[in-house]
Design an enzyme around this catalytic site. Structure first.
Site, PDB file in Angstrom:
ATOM      1  CE  LYS A  26     -11.446   6.562 -19.025  1.00 19.50           C
ATOM      2  NZ  LYS A  26     -12.674   5.821 -18.854  1.00 19.50           N
TER       3      LYS A  26
ATOM      4  NE  ARG B  82      -2.528   0.867   3.577  1.00 19.00           N
ATOM      5  CZ  ARG B  82      -1.920   1.689   4.444  1.00 19.00           C
ATOM      6  NH1 ARG B  82      -1.647   2.944   4.117  1.00 19.00           N
ATOM      7  NH2 ARG B  82      -1.581   1.257   5.649  1.00 19.00           N
TER       8      ARG B  82
ATOM      9  CE1 TYR C  74     -15.818  10.700 -16.678  1.00 20.99           C
ATOM     10  CE2 TYR C  74     -14.586  10.938 -14.633  1.00 20.99           C
ATOM     11  CZ  TYR C  74     -15.493  10.246 -15.414  1.00 20.99           C
ATOM     12  OH  TYR C  74     -16.060   9.109 -14.923  1.00 20.99           O
TER      13      TYR C  74
ATOM     14  CG  ASP D 133      -7.471  14.499 -17.168  1.00 16.10           C
ATOM     15  OD1 ASP D 133      -6.881  13.708 -17.944  1.00 16.10           O
ATOM     16  OD2 ASP D 133      -8.502  14.181 -16.544  1.00 16.10           O
TER      17      ASP D 133
HETATM   18  N1  PLP Z   1     -10.087  12.038 -16.878  1.00 20.60           N
HETATM   19  C1  PLP Z   1     -10.772  11.897 -18.030  1.00 20.60           C
HETATM   20  C2  PLP Z   1     -10.531  12.853 -19.157  1.00 20.60           C
HETATM   21  C3  PLP Z   1     -11.700  10.846 -18.165  1.00 20.60           C
HETATM   22  O1  PLP Z   1     -12.381  10.716 -19.319  1.00 20.60           O
HETATM   23  C4  PLP Z   1     -11.907   9.967 -17.076  1.00 20.60           C
HETATM   24  C5  PLP Z   1     -12.887   8.865 -17.158  1.00 20.60           C
HETATM   25  O2  PLP Z   1     -13.581   8.692 -18.120  1.00 20.60           O
HETATM   26  C6  PLP Z   1     -11.180  10.168 -15.895  1.00 20.60           C
HETATM   27  C7  PLP Z   1     -10.279  11.208 -15.831  1.00 20.60           C
HETATM   28  C8  PLP Z   1     -11.363   9.258 -14.699  1.00 20.60           C
HETATM   29  O3  PLP Z   1     -10.694   8.049 -14.911  1.00 20.60           O
HETATM   30  P1  PLP Z   1     -11.030   6.687 -14.122  1.00 20.60           P
HETATM   31  O4  PLP Z   1     -12.312   6.172 -14.645  1.00 20.60           O
HETATM   32  O5  PLP Z   1      -9.833   5.819 -14.399  1.00 20.60           O
HETATM   33  O6  PLP Z   1     -11.104   7.044 -12.662  1.00 20.60           O
END
Ligand code: PLP
Length: 392
Positions: free
Chosen positions: A206, A57, A109, A181
């Site tokens: 992703k 962890r 998001y 991001d």
């Molecule tokens: N950032 C973006 C641009 C996303 O599209 C997503 C999820 O679709 C996330 C962050 C969050 O990712 P996670 O589902 O791995 O927590």
């Protein structure tokens, strides 16, 4: 490995931890803890006098350390921290580096939006939203004192491009950190840290994972900034599991190759849709007609596998089109080998107030595609038949 190695080589060899038995792959250390011969030995590691592994962890596991060193090389970062999800990575940065507030630029998001508007205010972390980059307005707000400027580029779902370097210069003038991001681009197409950002964040679920079969996240940056992020990760228990780290290492070995194909396929699909009379608008930064195409060309090395478009006929036509597709599967994710389709109003941005959606151009007729690795002519044919059936 030298940082000048090319992306494909880093994907395969970067962060290698040589296996004593000669396996070319990092073995999976499927363990929660590590044993010591004596208390003295254990204390050497606990006190940080000796490099070693201790407790999973804490991130002190060889499978996790190996994936983090590969991720750091890909991001051209001093250090990378791997997380159990993209949201875990994003929330750890917000909680550790935004006590005096956040400025969030553009669309983000839906999950991030919920975190910023619903959960973080309960901890006293408030966010000031700016719909688009307006440097004068940004400077006014920075003067009031915030800790962090956050944005996505390209953004989800209308693929807006924000100038990372320009924002970083301004934010740093007022002592604020910049977190980007980078999920839609991936480090194969864009390196936010090289452009001046302090944190590059990604949902590894992703494109990094790339096969729609793992959930993970990553934050890269300078070691001195990541110490605080790491402390929160440790005690909120947000660590990636060794099994997922091992699986992610396998995925990353093909990242550069996959992204090349995502880029080529998405551009072909975008060009096809742009020329189609039933399509109202296409959002893809690789199209010369796209706003900020020039900026995308300078700050990215490829335009990515994501695009959105608006179909004539409103929400009903969009639902019919999505349902008519065969090769594009309807799913609320992206970045896998298979092509996916979704309507942001029903998935990633479901539940966002209508006014906020419209301000961001997220209409009911907006359709988002994650263009996969299939043959591009097959994908175009699938879209062709799906659009043709709308008229029937
Ligand atoms: N950032 C973006 C641009 C996303 O599209 C997503 C999820 O679709 C996330 C962050 C969050 O990712 P996670 O589902 O791995 O927590």
């Amino acid at each position: 490995m030298a940082k000048t190695e090319s992306m494909s080589t880093i994907c395969i060899h970067g962060g290698d931890v040589k296996d004593a038995l000669g396996s070319p792959n990092m073995p999976l250390y499927d363990t929660t803890t590590f044993c010591f011969d004596s208390t003295a030995d254990l204390l050497e590691v606990v006190n940080g006098n000796k490099e070693g592994y201790l407790y999973t962890r804490y991130g002190m596991n060889p499978s996790i350390k190996a994936i983090e060193s590969k991720l750091a090389l890909l991001d051209e970062a001093e250090q990378a921290l791997a997380f159990s999800s993209g949201m875990a990575a994003i929330s750890a940065v917000f909680i550790s580096h935004a006590r005096r507030g956040i400025i969030c630029i553009g669309e983000v998001y839906g999950g991030t939006m919920q975190l910023l508007t619903q959960q973080l205010p309960e901890l006293g972390i408030v966010t000031d939203f700016m719909e688009a980059t307006d440097l004068q307005q940004l400077e006014q707000r920075l003067k009031l004192g915030v800790d962090l400027v956050f944005f996505e580029t390209p953004s989800n779902p209308t693929l807006k491009i924000i100038d990372i370097n320009q924002i970083a210069i301004l934010a740093h003038k007022y002592g604020a950190f910049v977190a980007v991001d980078n999920t839609f681009a991936s480090p194969a197409n864009q390196k936010p840290l090289k452009l001046g950002a302090d944190f590059a964040i990604q949902s590894a679920t992703k494109f990094l994972g790339g096969h729609s079969d793992l959930t993970a996240g990553v934050v890269s940056g300078k070691a001195e900034h990541l110490d605080k992020v790491n402390a929160w990760r440790k005690n909120l228990g947000q660590i990636i599991s060794p099994e997922i780290a091992h699986k992610l290492a396998r995925s990353l070995s093909t990242l550069a190759l996959r992204i090349e194909r995502h880029n080529t396929n998405a551009l072909a699909v975008a060009q096809y849709l742009e020329a189609h009379p039933a399509v109202k608008h296409v959002y893809y930064p690789g199209l010369p007609s796209a706003p900020n195409h020039q900026l995308a060309t300078t700050q990215m090395s490829g335009y990515g596998g994501m695009l959105s478009f608006e179909i004539n006929g409103g929400g009903e036509a969009a639902i019919a089109l999505v349902d008519n597709l065969h090769l594009f599967s309807l799913a609320p994710s992206l970045g896998g080998t298979e092509s996916l389709v979704s309507q942001p109003v029903a998935t990633s941005h479901f539940g966002m107030p209508e006014q906020a959606l419209l301000q961001r151009g997220i209409t009911a007729s907006l359709i988002r595609l994650s263009v996969g690795l299939e043959e591009k002519s097959d994908l175009i044919e699938d879209l062709e038949q799906a659009i043709a059936r709308l008229k029937a």
